[in-house]
Design a protein around this motif. Sequence first.
Motif, PDB file in Angstrom:
ATOM      1  N   HIS A 148      56.184  12.558  35.989  1.00  0.00           N
ATOM      2  CA  HIS A 148      56.896  13.001  34.784  1.00  0.00           C
ATOM      3  C   HIS A 148      57.307  11.791  33.937  1.00  0.00           C
ATOM      4  N   PRO A 149      56.457  11.388  32.991  1.00  0.00           N
ATOM      5  CA  PRO A 149      56.798  10.234  32.150  1.00  0.00           C
ATOM      6  C   PRO A 149      57.973  10.520  31.231  1.00  0.00           C
ATOM      7  N   LEU A 150      58.710   9.484  30.927  1.00  0.00           N
ATOM      8  CA  LEU A 150      59.845   9.585  30.009  1.00  0.00           C
ATOM      9  C   LEU A 150      59.328   9.701  28.577  1.00  0.00           C
ATOM     10  N   PRO A 151      59.712  10.739  27.842  1.00  0.00           N
ATOM     11  CA  PRO A 151      59.146  10.955  26.503  1.00  0.00           C
ATOM     12  C   PRO A 151      59.881  10.219  25.385  1.00  0.00           C
ATOM     13  N   ILE A 152      60.374   9.011  25.655  1.00  0.00           N
ATOM     14  CA  ILE A 152      61.078   8.259  24.611  1.00  0.00           C
ATOM     15  C   ILE A 152      60.106   7.290  23.961  1.00  0.00           C
ATOM     16  N   VAL A 153      59.471   7.749  22.903  1.00  0.00           N
ATOM     17  CA  VAL A 153      58.541   6.908  22.154  1.00  0.00           C
ATOM     18  C   VAL A 153      58.902   7.026  20.685  1.00  0.00           C
ATOM     19  N   LEU A 154      59.270   5.917  20.075  1.00  0.00           N
ATOM     20  CA  LEU A 154      59.634   5.922  18.664  1.00  0.00           C
ATOM     21  C   LEU A 154      58.494   5.281  17.873  1.00  0.00           C
ATOM     22  N   PRO A 155      57.834   6.042  17.001  1.00  0.00           N
ATOM     23  CA  PRO A 155      56.723   5.467  16.238  1.00  0.00           C
ATOM     24  C   PRO A 155      57.207   4.404  15.261  1.00  0.00           C
ATOM     25  N   THR A 156      56.359   3.449  14.982  1.00  0.00           N
ATOM     26  CA  THR A 156      56.668   2.382  14.022  1.00  0.00           C
ATOM     27  C   THR A 156      55.621   2.403  12.913  1.00  0.00           C
ATOM     28  N   THR A 157      55.918   1.709  11.834  1.00  0.00           N
ATOM     29  CA  THR A 157      54.994   1.679  10.704  1.00  0.00           C
ATOM     30  C   THR A 157      55.204   0.408   9.885  1.00  0.00           C
ATOM     31  N   ALA A 158      54.154   0.016   9.209  1.00  0.00           N
ATOM     32  CA  ALA A 158      54.234  -1.127   8.284  1.00  0.00           C
ATOM     33  C   ALA A 158      54.264  -0.640   6.840  1.00  0.00           C
ATOM     34  N   ASN A 159      54.389   0.657   6.638  1.00  0.00           N
ATOM     35  CA  ASN A 159      54.411   1.208   5.291  1.00  0.00           C
ATOM     36  C   ASN A 159      55.618   0.682   4.514  1.00  0.00           C
ATOM     37  N   PRO A 160      55.418   0.060   3.364  1.00  0.00           N
ATOM     38  CA  PRO A 160      56.535  -0.574   2.636  1.00  0.00           C
ATOM     39  C   PRO A 160      57.577   0.413   2.123  1.00  0.00           C
ATOM     40  N   ARG A 161      57.203   1.665   1.930  1.00  0.00           N
ATOM     41  CA  ARG A 161      58.187   2.645   1.463  1.00  0.00           C
ATOM     42  C   ARG A 161      59.060   3.154   2.599  1.00  0.00           C
ATOM     43  N   LEU A 162      58.541   3.125   3.811  1.00  0.00           N
ATOM     44  CA  LEU A 162      59.300   3.644   4.945  1.00  0.00           C
ATOM     45  C   LEU A 162      60.154   2.588   5.644  1.00  0.00           C
ATOM     46  N   LYS A 167      65.298   1.465   8.352  1.00  0.00           N
ATOM     47  CA  LYS A 167      66.426   0.566   8.616  1.00  0.00           C
ATOM     48  C   LYS A 167      67.742   1.220   8.201  1.00  0.00           C
ATOM     49  N   TYR A 168      67.706   1.929   7.082  1.00  0.00           N
ATOM     50  CA  TYR A 168      68.897   2.639   6.615  1.00  0.00           C
ATOM     51  C   TYR A 168      69.315   3.704   7.622  1.00  0.00           C
ATOM     52  N   LEU A 169      68.367   4.463   8.129  1.00  0.00           N
ATOM     53  CA  LEU A 169      68.677   5.503   9.103  1.00  0.00           C
ATOM     54  C   LEU A 169      69.339   4.915  10.347  1.00  0.00           C
ATOM     55  N   ALA A 170      68.781   3.806  10.847  1.00  0.00           N
ATOM     56  CA  ALA A 170      69.316   3.181  12.052  1.00  0.00           C
ATOM     57  C   ALA A 170      70.739   2.676  11.844  1.00  0.00           C
ATOM     58  N   ALA A 171      71.061   2.302  10.610  1.00  0.00           N
ATOM     59  CA  ALA A 171      72.386   1.748  10.319  1.00  0.00           C
ATOM     60  C   ALA A 171      73.420   2.811   9.973  1.00  0.00           C
ATOM     61  N   HIS A 172      73.004   4.079   9.840  1.00  0.00           N
ATOM     62  CA  HIS A 172      73.932   5.130   9.405  1.00  0.00           C
ATOM     63  C   HIS A 172      73.867   6.358  10.313  1.00  0.00           C
ATOM     64  N   LEU A 173      73.761   6.130  11.605  1.00  0.00           N
ATOM     65  CA  LEU A 173      73.612   7.239  12.544  1.00  0.00           C
ATOM     66  C   LEU A 173      74.855   8.112  12.647  1.00  0.00           C
ATOM     67  N   THR A 174      76.007   7.590  12.301  1.00  0.00           N
ATOM     68  CA  THR A 174      77.232   8.391  12.382  1.00  0.00           C
ATOM     69  C   THR A 174      77.315   9.419  11.249  1.00  0.00           C
ATOM     70  N   GLU A 175      76.446   9.296  10.250  1.00  0.00           N
ATOM     71  CA  GLU A 175      76.480  10.186   9.095  1.00  0.00           C
ATOM     72  C   GLU A 175      75.570  11.391   9.305  1.00  0.00           C
ATOM     73  N   MET A 176      75.613  12.339   8.387  1.00  0.00           N
ATOM     74  CA  MET A 176      74.825  13.563   8.494  1.00  0.00           C
ATOM     75  C   MET A 176      73.320  13.302   8.378  1.00  0.00           C
ATOM     76  N   LEU A 177      72.947  12.361   7.515  1.00  0.00           N
ATOM     77  CA  LEU A 177      71.539  12.010   7.291  1.00  0.00           C
ATOM     78  C   LEU A 177      70.726  13.244   6.902  1.00  0.00           C
ATOM     79  N   ASP A 178      71.188  13.875   5.848  1.00  0.00           N
ATOM     80  CA  ASP A 178      70.498  15.039   5.297  1.00  0.00           C
ATOM     81  C   ASP A 178      69.219  14.587   4.603  1.00  0.00           C
ATOM     82  N   MET A 179      68.112  15.234   4.894  1.00  0.00           N
ATOM     83  CA  MET A 179      66.818  14.785   4.378  1.00  0.00           C
ATOM     84  C   MET A 179      66.750  14.743   2.845  1.00  0.00           C
TER      85      MET A 179
END
Length: 273
Positions: A148-162, A167-179
Motif C-alpha cells: 500500500h504505497p503512500l499517495p502523497i505526490v504533489l505535482p510540480t511545474t515550470a509554467n510561468p503563470r502557475l 507559491k502564494y497558495l503555500a504561503a496562505h494556507l490558513t485562508e479560505m483560498l477560494d478558486m
Amino acid sequence: MNLLEEISKEINLPESSIYVMKDQLEDQLPLHQHPKSQILLVEGGLAFLETTNKQFYIPARHYVWIPPDVAHHVKFNTSGITITNIYFQDEKDLEHTFYGQIGIYPVTNLIWEMIRMAEQWQGKIHLGDWRYEFLTTFKHTLPQISTHPLPIVLPTTANPRLIPLLKYLAAHLTEMLDMPAVAEKFGLSVRTLTRLFQLHLGTSFLQYIKLLRIVAAMEMLLNGDKNISEVAYAVGYSNIAAFSNSFQQSVNSRPSEFVRLRNKQKTAASFHV
C-alpha cells in the motif's frame, strides 16, 4: 571528476554489486539517475524527492523505492535528518509492478530491522558474500510486505503563470483560498485556471490545495512544535475531525498515529546509536 561522477562510479561499478550508503550526500547532487534501483529510508524528519515533474514527500518511518534510470533529487527539511540508501543490482525485474515505479511505503518492523542490519555494511557488497544474499532476499521480500504505497505526490511545474500562484497558495494556507478569488488575484478566469491545473499539474485546484495542506501538516507534526489541534488550524482547517479524516485519507493514518510513529522512530534511532 566532480562529486556526482565520483559517487556514481563508486555506486554503479561493478554492475553486479550492491552498495550501502548512510549519508546526506544525496542532497548535494543535482537531478541525477542511477542504472541501479534504490531504496531510501528517511529518519528524523521529512524528505522531498523531486523527479522531472513530481514532488514526493517521504515522512518518518517510510521509505521510497526508486527504479533504475529515474532522474531524481532529494531535499531535506532539517539538518538533523538521516538518509540510508541501498543501491541494488539490476535483475531485469522492472516488469513487476512494485519494482517498475516510484513508491513510498510504511516501514514495518521487519523492514526496519533488516535496514538496521544492512546499514552497518557501508560500501560495496559483492556476489558470493553472505551479506549480498541477505540484501537480495530483502529486495525480493519488499513486494510481499509493501502493498500500500503512500499517495502523497504533489505535482510540480515550470509554467510561468502557475509558479507564483503556487507559491502564494503555500504561503496562505490558513485562508479560505477560494478558486474564483485566487484566479482574479492573478488575472485569470476560473476556466483558464482550471485548465492550467489539469494541463500542467494533472489535478484539480481543490485536490492540490488538499495535498498542500496535508504536506504542511506533516512537516509541522514532524517538527513537534505544535499539537494536532494547532496544526489543523495552521493549515486551514477549522474542524479537527475534518482535518483528521482528510489526513487519514491522504496518509493512511490518523494524525495521532503519525505522531506516534515519529516518536517511535526517534526512540529506536536513539537506542540504535
